[in-house]
Design a protein around this motif. Structure first.
Motif, PDB file in Angstrom:
ATOM      1  N   GLY A  65       0.908  -1.139   0.051  1.00 59.27           N
ATOM      2  CA  GLY A  65      -0.137  -0.008   0.000  1.00 59.27           C
ATOM      3  C   GLY A  65       0.649   1.279   0.167  1.00 59.27           C
ATOM      4  N   PHE A  66       0.290   2.471   0.086  1.00 59.87           N
ATOM      5  CA  PHE A  66       0.832   3.566   0.142  1.00 59.87           C
ATOM      6  C   PHE A  66       1.806   3.766   1.189  1.00 59.87           C
ATOM      7  N   GLU A  67       1.595   3.128   2.358  1.00 59.92           N
ATOM      8  CA  GLU A  67       2.517   3.501   3.532  1.00 59.92           C
ATOM      9  C   GLU A  67       3.674   2.532   3.417  1.00 59.92           C
ATOM     10  N   PHE A  68       3.582   1.608   2.596  1.00 59.83           N
ATOM     11  CA  PHE A  68       4.697   0.820   2.674  1.00 59.83           C
ATOM     12  C   PHE A  68       5.765   1.361   1.764  1.00 59.83           C
ATOM     13  N   PHE A  69       5.266   2.238   0.760  1.00 60.25           N
ATOM     14  CA  PHE A  69       6.300   2.709  -0.122  1.00 60.25           C
ATOM     15  C   PHE A  69       6.851   4.253   0.411  1.00 60.25           C
ATOM     16  N   GLU A  70       5.946   4.675   1.022  1.00 61.38           N
ATOM     17  CA  GLU A  70       6.324   5.824   1.856  1.00 61.38           C
ATOM     18  C   GLU A  70       7.295   5.758   2.750  1.00 61.38           C
ATOM     19  N   THR A  71       7.293   4.506   3.553  1.00 54.35           N
ATOM     20  CA  THR A  71       8.181   4.385   4.596  1.00 54.35           C
ATOM     21  C   THR A  71       9.447   3.854   4.052  1.00 54.35           C
ATOM     22  N   TRP A  72       9.403   3.201   2.778  1.00 55.96           N
ATOM     23  CA  TRP A  72      10.663   2.762   2.009  1.00 55.96           C
ATOM     24  C   TRP A  72      11.415   4.348   1.693  1.00 55.96           C
ATOM     25  N   VAL A  73      10.699   5.061   1.063  1.00 49.33           N
ATOM     26  CA  VAL A  73      11.252   6.231   0.816  1.00 49.33           C
ATOM     27  C   VAL A  73      11.986   7.039   1.672  1.00 49.33           C
ATOM     28  N   ALA A  74      11.173   7.072   2.983  1.00 50.70           N
ATOM     29  CA  ALA A  74      11.587   7.845   4.211  1.00 50.70           C
ATOM     30  C   ALA A  74      12.991   7.213   4.600  1.00 50.70           C
ATOM     31  N   ALA A  75      13.004   5.780   4.537  1.00 51.77           N
ATOM     32  CA  ALA A  75      14.426   5.480   5.210  1.00 51.77           C
ATOM     33  C   ALA A  75      15.514   5.649   4.213  1.00 51.77           C
ATOM     34  N   THR A  76      15.111   5.838   3.030  1.00 51.60           N
ATOM     35  CA  THR A  76      16.180   5.953   2.045  1.00 51.60           C
ATOM     36  C   THR A  76      16.512   7.435   2.087  1.00 51.60           C
ATOM     37  N   LYS A  77      15.623   8.311   2.638  1.00 44.60           N
ATOM     38  CA  LYS A  77      16.200   9.809   2.737  1.00 44.60           C
ATOM     39  C   LYS A  77      16.990   9.916   3.888  1.00 44.60           C
ATOM     40  N   VAL A  78      16.913   9.175   4.880  1.00 43.12           N
ATOM     41  CA  VAL A  78      17.811   9.238   5.850  1.00 43.12           C
ATOM     42  C   VAL A  78      18.944   8.127   5.864  1.00 43.12           C
ATOM     43  N   GLY A  79      19.133   7.658   4.470  1.00 43.16           N
ATOM     44  CA  GLY A  79      20.234   6.964   4.512  1.00 43.16           C
ATOM     45  C   GLY A  79      20.527   5.383   4.966  1.00 43.16           C
ATOM     46  N   ALA A  80      19.010   5.093   5.590  1.00 39.19           N
ATOM     47  CA  ALA A  80      18.813   3.617   6.142  1.00 39.19           C
ATOM     48  C   ALA A  80      18.575   2.425   5.042  1.00 39.19           C
ATOM     49  N   SER A  81      19.106   1.337   5.525  1.00 45.42           N
ATOM     50  CA  SER A  81      18.584   0.405   4.704  1.00 45.42           C
ATOM     51  C   SER A  81      17.220  -0.222   5.294  1.00 45.42           C
ATOM     52  N   VAL A  82      16.479  -1.104   4.287  1.00 44.55           N
ATOM     53  CA  VAL A  82      15.355  -1.575   4.785  1.00 44.55           C
ATOM     54  C   VAL A  82      15.311  -2.926   5.002  1.00 44.55           C
ATOM     55  N   VAL A  83      14.847  -3.414   5.970  1.00 45.22           N
ATOM     56  CA  VAL A  83      14.582  -4.543   6.394  1.00 45.22           C
ATOM     57  C   VAL A  83      13.171  -5.155   6.049  1.00 45.22           C
ATOM     58  N   LEU A  84      12.783  -6.279   5.163  1.00 43.36           N
ATOM     59  CA  LEU A  84      11.209  -6.346   4.994  1.00 43.36           C
ATOM     60  C   LEU A  84      10.970  -7.448   5.951  1.00 43.36           C
ATOM     61  N   VAL A  85      10.067  -7.333   6.688  1.00 43.07           N
ATOM     62  CA  VAL A  85       9.350  -8.250   7.824  1.00 43.07           C
ATOM     63  C   VAL A  85       7.995  -8.732   7.281  1.00 43.07           C
TER      64      VAL A  85
END
Length: 121
Positions: A65-85
């Motif tokens: 959903g939208f929140e998933f992608f928004e969260t992914w983009v937010a993590a990228t903005k701070v330079g963090a890697s994403v862990v999908l759970v």
């Protein structure tokens, strides 16, 4: 914030160039580039305020959903890697993934708390 060479600069550029253009579609609902940028930036600010930054990890346990992608983009903005759970994991499996990955933050819907609550303990 992250290095300006991150992939999110494309979203930022689209938000400036064509703010009302749809960035995401989900059924009959749409999010514009400006809305995506605003929501992801706000979440990135909240992550940064909690100390999340470059080389950190953000766990995401959200349905598609939208929140998933928004969260992914937010993590990228701070330079963090994403862990999908996956929300279907058992408590001990989730606890292991969160611990092993070193995720500083878990972003999940409240209705999934029965899954992640015990794992965070």
């Amino acid at each position: 914030m992250a290095d300006p060479e991150t992939p999110t600069r494309g979203i930022t550029a689209w938000a400036r160039a064509e703010p009302d253009r749809p960035a995401m579609l989900l059924g009959d609902d749409a999010r514009s580039f400006s809305a995506l940028e605003a929501r992801a930036s706000a979440l990135a600010g909240a992550m940064a305020a909690r100390g999340v930054g470059t080389d950190d990890r953000v766990a995401i346990m959200l349905p598609n959903g939208f929140e998933f992608f928004e969260t992914w983009v937010a993590a990228t903005k701070v330079g963090a890697s994403v862990v999908l759970v996956n929300w279907h994991l058992k408590t001990d499996e989730l606890a292991y993934i969160l611990g092993d990955s070193g995720a500083q933050v878990l972003v999940a819907h409240a209705y999934l708390s029965e899954h992640f609550g015990p794992a965070l303990a």
